[in-house]
Design a protein around this motif. Structure first.
Motif, short mmCIF file in Angstrom:
data_model
loop_
_atom_site.label_atom_id
_atom_site.label_comp_id
_atom_site.label_asym_id
_atom_site.label_seq_id
_atom_site.Cartn_x
_atom_site.Cartn_y
_atom_site.Cartn_z
N LEU A 27 0.86 -1.19 0.00
CA LEU A 27 0.00 0.00 0.00
C LEU A 27 0.89 1.23 0.00
CD1 LEU A 27 -3.06 0.62 0.12
CD2 LEU A 27 -2.83 0.82 2.61
N LEU A 28 0.91 1.95 -1.13
CA LEU A 28 1.73 3.14 -1.31
C LEU A 28 0.83 4.34 -1.56
CD1 LEU A 28 4.39 1.48 -3.64
CD2 LEU A 28 4.63 1.92 -1.20
N PRO A 29 1.26 5.55 -1.17
CA PRO A 29 0.33 6.68 -1.20
C PRO A 29 -0.01 7.22 -2.58
CG PRO A 29 2.50 7.40 -0.46
CD PRO A 29 2.54 5.90 -0.53
N LYS A 30 0.93 7.15 -3.55
CA LYS A 30 0.71 7.81 -4.84
C LYS A 30 0.91 6.91 -6.04
CE LYS A 30 -0.03 11.88 -3.01
NZ LYS A 30 -1.38 12.51 -3.08
N ILE A 31 1.45 5.74 -5.85
CA ILE A 31 1.69 4.83 -6.98
C ILE A 31 1.12 3.46 -6.68
CG2 ILE A 31 3.76 6.01 -7.84
CD1 ILE A 31 5.46 4.03 -6.32
N THR A 32 0.90 2.69 -7.73
CA THR A 32 0.40 1.32 -7.56
C THR A 32 1.59 0.36 -7.66
OG1 THR A 32 -0.01 1.14 -9.94
CG2 THR A 32 -1.83 1.86 -8.57
N PRO A 33 1.71 -0.58 -6.74
CA PRO A 33 2.83 -1.53 -6.82
C PRO A 33 2.69 -2.43 -8.03
CG PRO A 33 1.27 -2.20 -5.14
CD PRO A 33 0.83 -0.84 -5.59
N HIS A 34 3.84 -2.89 -8.50
CA HIS A 34 3.84 -3.84 -9.62
C HIS A 34 3.23 -5.16 -9.17
CE1 HIS A 34 5.14 -6.48 -12.81
NE2 HIS A 34 5.88 -7.17 -11.96
N ILE A 35 2.21 -5.61 -9.91
CA ILE A 35 1.62 -6.93 -9.68
C ILE A 35 1.81 -7.73 -10.97
CG2 ILE A 35 -0.40 -8.25 -8.98
CD1 ILE A 35 0.57 -6.25 -6.86
N GLY A 36 2.83 -8.56 -10.97
CA GLY A 36 3.10 -9.42 -12.11
C GLY A 36 3.02 -10.87 -11.69
N LEU A 37 3.46 -11.76 -12.57
CA LEU A 37 3.47 -13.17 -12.21
C LEU A 37 4.59 -13.43 -11.21
CD1 LEU A 37 2.85 -14.92 -15.65
CD2 LEU A 37 1.19 -14.11 -13.97
N TYR A 38 4.42 -14.47 -10.40
CA TYR A 38 5.46 -14.87 -9.46
C TYR A 38 6.53 -15.62 -10.26
CZ TYR A 38 1.80 -14.02 -5.93
OH TYR A 38 0.81 -13.48 -5.15
N GLU A 39 7.59 -14.92 -10.63
CA GLU A 39 8.63 -15.50 -11.50
C GLU A 39 9.50 -16.47 -10.71
OE1 GLU A 39 8.06 -14.82 -14.37
OE2 GLU A 39 7.61 -12.72 -14.75
#
Length: 345
Positions: free
Chosen positions: A210-222
């Motif tokens: 949970l970040l205030p101004k950006i969305t975290p990267h949600i990719g595949l679990y490499e």
């Protein structure tokens, strides 16, 4: 920019630089305990980052040698990179969720060329053009590692168990499992009255969840050793809702700055991903590969301006979103397509 921020109640944050990264810094949090200072995350393994961490600790009135323990929100190198050096200097223990510890263990055991081969094959199967995949194959041959995770991160010696209080003398810090950004990502709920008496339930160290101004990267679990068909975006959205219900008085993230109104930020992120899924359904009116989807999705810059490594991340994020659509029964893989294409239902 001030390197150290005092958040009150025996909690401070230290800005540790991330070299050549638009995020700029990792906020390493220092929590006082009855047995000595404990760090939440440590920052990137780089000499300048190490110097910043050591200087920040000195500004807080302690030395690296006095660190009692290290709690890691997730295994990524901008969070876990300096953990080994901290342990070498202080004898501190390192704690991490078991799922991310398993990734660290496999990363230490795998040869770098295996990771390169795995990523090259994965990009090819996503529909990446040969000229893009060739760059990764060339990097593998030359043993280059730019943009790839470190291959010898510190192996944790304690396990973070979701729902349980961490063993921190004089503090109540409870682990909240929040997968999505990584399979073993955790937030840490400080179940203590806010020092400024802000309304809500304690404080939350949110890592990248949970970040205030950006969305975290949600990719595949490499992971070249794990063929599980996971749903990282579904994991993330479920965990977001749990954190929103927790309603902390203040959120202390690993990037940017502290903020309040966690439920409001959760609603924004849920809406963002729903909008993105809706947009992907429109794109999938005709069959597209994950690469073609990534080319057509909206990013913070035009596709032709996105650098090589960031394109790999973008494709992984596109795949995570289309996998979510498939799981929801809103899209499907086209039978017999190679590379695999997807179409809306």
């Amino acid at each position: 920019m001030t390197q150290v921020t005092d958040h009150g109640g025996g909690v401070r944050s230290i800005r540790v630089p991330i070299p050549d990264n638009p995020l700029g810094t990792t906020l390493v949090h220092l929590v006082d305990t009855d047995l000595g200072p404990v760090l939440i995350d440590t920052g990137w393994d780089d000499p300048a980052s190490w110097d910043a961490l050591a200087a920040g600790l000195t500004a807080c009135g302690v030395s690296v040698a006095e660190v009692h323990g290290v709690v890691i929100t997730h295994h990524h190198p901008d969070h876990h990179g300096l953990s080994g050096k901290v342990r070498e200097a202080s004898g501190a223990w390192i704690a991490m969720h078991a799922l991310d510890t398993a990734i660290v263990r496999r990363t230490r055991e795998n040869r770098p060329d295996r990771w390169f081969s795995y990523m090259a094959d994965k990009l090819a199967s996503s529909g990446a053009p040969e000229e893009h995949v060739a760059l990764l194959r060339a990097a593998r041959t030359a043993r280059l590692s730019t943009g790839l995770p470190a291959f010898a991160p510190a192996l944790p010696d304690r396990e973070i168990v979701p729902g349980e209080l961490l063993d921190l003398a004089g503090r109540r810090l409870r682990a909240i499992w929040t997968p999505g950004h990584t399979p073993g990502h955790v937030c840490l709920h400080l179940e203590e009255t806010h020092p400024a008496a802000l309304p809500g339930n304690g404080r939350l160290f949110s890592g990248d969840h949970l970040l205030p101004k950006i969305t975290p990267h949600i990719g595949l679990y490499e992971d070249p050793d794990d063929a599980t068909v996971a749903d990282p975006l579904g994991d993330y959205l479920d965990a977001l809702e749990r954190v929103g219900r927790l309603n902390p008085a203040e959120v202390l993230p690993a990037h940017q700055h502290a903020f309040t109104d966690a439920p409001g930020r959760v609603r924004e992120l849920l809406a963002h991903h729903e909008d993105r899924l809706t947009g992907l359904l429109a794109l999938l009116s005709t069959p597209l590969t994950a690469w073609q989807l990534a080319e057509r999705m909206e990013w913070n810059r035009p596709w032709d301006q996105i650098p090589f490594t960031s394109r790999n991340i973008a494709v992984s994020e596109a795949e995570a979103h289309v996998r979510r659509l498939v799981k929801l029964g809103r899209a499907e893989a086209v039978t017999g397509s190679d590379p695999v294409t997807y179409v809306a239902l």
